[in-house]
Design a protein around this motif. Structure first.
Motif, short mmCIF file in Angstrom:
data_model
loop_
_atom_site.label_atom_id
_atom_site.label_comp_id
_atom_site.label_asym_id
_atom_site.label_seq_id
_atom_site.Cartn_x
_atom_site.Cartn_y
_atom_site.Cartn_z
N SER A 1 -37.13 -32.26 9.01
CA SER A 1 -36.73 -31.45 7.85
C SER A 1 -37.89 -31.19 6.89
O SER A 1 -37.76 -30.42 5.95
N LYS B 1 -41.70 -29.85 6.13
CA LYS B 1 -42.78 -28.96 6.58
C LYS B 1 -43.99 -29.17 5.66
O LYS B 1 -43.87 -29.07 4.45
N ARG B 2 -45.12 -29.50 6.26
CA ARG B 2 -46.33 -29.77 5.50
C ARG B 2 -47.29 -28.58 5.55
O ARG B 2 -47.57 -28.05 6.63
N LYS C 1 -48.53 -19.74 16.59
CA LYS C 1 -47.49 -20.75 16.78
C LYS C 1 -47.87 -21.69 17.92
O LYS C 1 -47.82 -21.32 19.09
N LYS D 1 -47.19 -25.25 19.90
CA LYS D 1 -46.21 -26.31 20.18
C LYS D 1 -46.86 -27.32 21.10
O LYS D 1 -47.41 -26.96 22.14
N THR E 1 -48.35 -19.18 8.41
CA THR E 1 -47.52 -18.63 7.34
C THR E 1 -48.39 -17.81 6.41
O THR E 1 -49.58 -18.10 6.23
N TRP F 1 -51.03 -22.64 7.38
CA TRP F 1 -50.10 -22.95 8.46
C TRP F 1 -49.11 -23.99 7.93
O TRP F 1 -49.33 -24.59 6.87
N LEU F 2 -48.05 -24.22 8.70
CA LEU F 2 -47.11 -25.29 8.41
C LEU F 2 -47.09 -26.25 9.59
O LEU F 2 -46.95 -25.83 10.75
N MET G 1 -45.14 -29.31 11.37
CA MET G 1 -43.80 -29.90 11.35
C MET G 1 -43.50 -30.68 12.63
O MET G 1 -44.03 -30.39 13.70
N LYS G 2 -42.68 -31.70 12.47
CA LYS G 2 -42.17 -32.47 13.60
C LYS G 2 -40.93 -31.75 14.12
O LYS G 2 -40.12 -31.26 13.34
N THR G 3 -40.79 -31.65 15.44
CA THR G 3 -39.57 -31.08 16.00
C THR G 3 -38.66 -32.21 16.48
O THR G 3 -39.11 -33.34 16.72
#
Length: 214
Positions: free
Chosen positions: A66, A68-69, A131, A133, A150, A158-159, A161-163
């Motif tokens: 949840s 985003k860095r 993007k 992954k 972004t 950029w952001l 994030m953990k998925t």
């Protein structure tokens, strides 16, 4: 981006930072360095096409999907930078203490690939598309992550994030604040040695005092 910008920003007879290095091994490596410069941040680096693609993450990575860095893309760093831990002397670009906070292997999430070269092509394609992954296997960071470009903070923003996967957690991973390389804290690395310039000044001052006393 290559290493031209990296080398232009540094004076290598004043800083202990590495100038190059050649990638080895079949797997891609990563490093996250905790960097106490003018502002404390984490440098997130992924080996790609022989260099370390790099992002400065002010608040550090998170294992919580949840969260985003913000990650600001910076100049490529040489492969040998993945093991750099120490002090960048005052007056130099990025002056401050650097710690290898985490290190390990990573892979493109849409693998496996026939070769590292094929995986490089896939990673570079994702990078250019904005993007990425990938799956990380470090001491602290594990599982699937994404870097997404972004426009919120300019062209280099950029952001990170953990998925969602079995490694996802709301636990603050940053409380693990010791080096994955040496087991030291930032404060212990800072005390490890005195930068050459400062040491030389102190030595000169001691000699001058001794002559005056004589």
């Amino acid at each position: 981006m290559g290493l031209a910008t990296y080398k232009k920003k540094r004076v290598f007879n004043e800083t202990p930072e590495p100038t190059g290095g050649k990638s080895a091994g079949a797997a891609h490596t990563f490093v996250v360095q905790k960097h106490a410069a003018s502002h404390l941040h984490y440098d997130f680096r992924l080996e790609m096409d022989g260099v370390l693609k790099s992002w400065a993450v002010p608040k550090g990575p998170s294992m919580d999907p949840s969260v985003k860095r913000l990650a600001m893309m910076v100049e490529d760093h040489p492969y040998d930078y993945r093991t750099f831990e120490g002090i960048i002397p005052e007056g130099n670009y990025g002056a401050g203490t650097v710690m290898v906070w985490d290190e390990g292997k990573y892979a493109a999430a849409d693998g496996p690939f026939a070769s590292k070269k094929d995986e490089d092509k896939a990673l570079l394609h994702q990078l250019h598309a904005g993007k990425l992954k990938f799956v990380m296997l470090g001491e602290k960071l594990k599982g699937a992550f994404a870097l997404v470009k972004t426009s919120a903070r300019g062209e280099n923003a950029w952001l990170l994030m953990k998925t969602q996967d079995e490694y996802a957690t709301s636990h603050d991973i940053l409380v693990k604040d010791r080096s994955a390389k040496s087991g030291k804290t930032l404060a212990q690395i800072q005390k490890k040695r005195t930068p050459k310039k400062t040491a030389a000044k102190k030595s000169t001052a001691r000699k001058t005092t001794a002559r005056k006393k004589s």
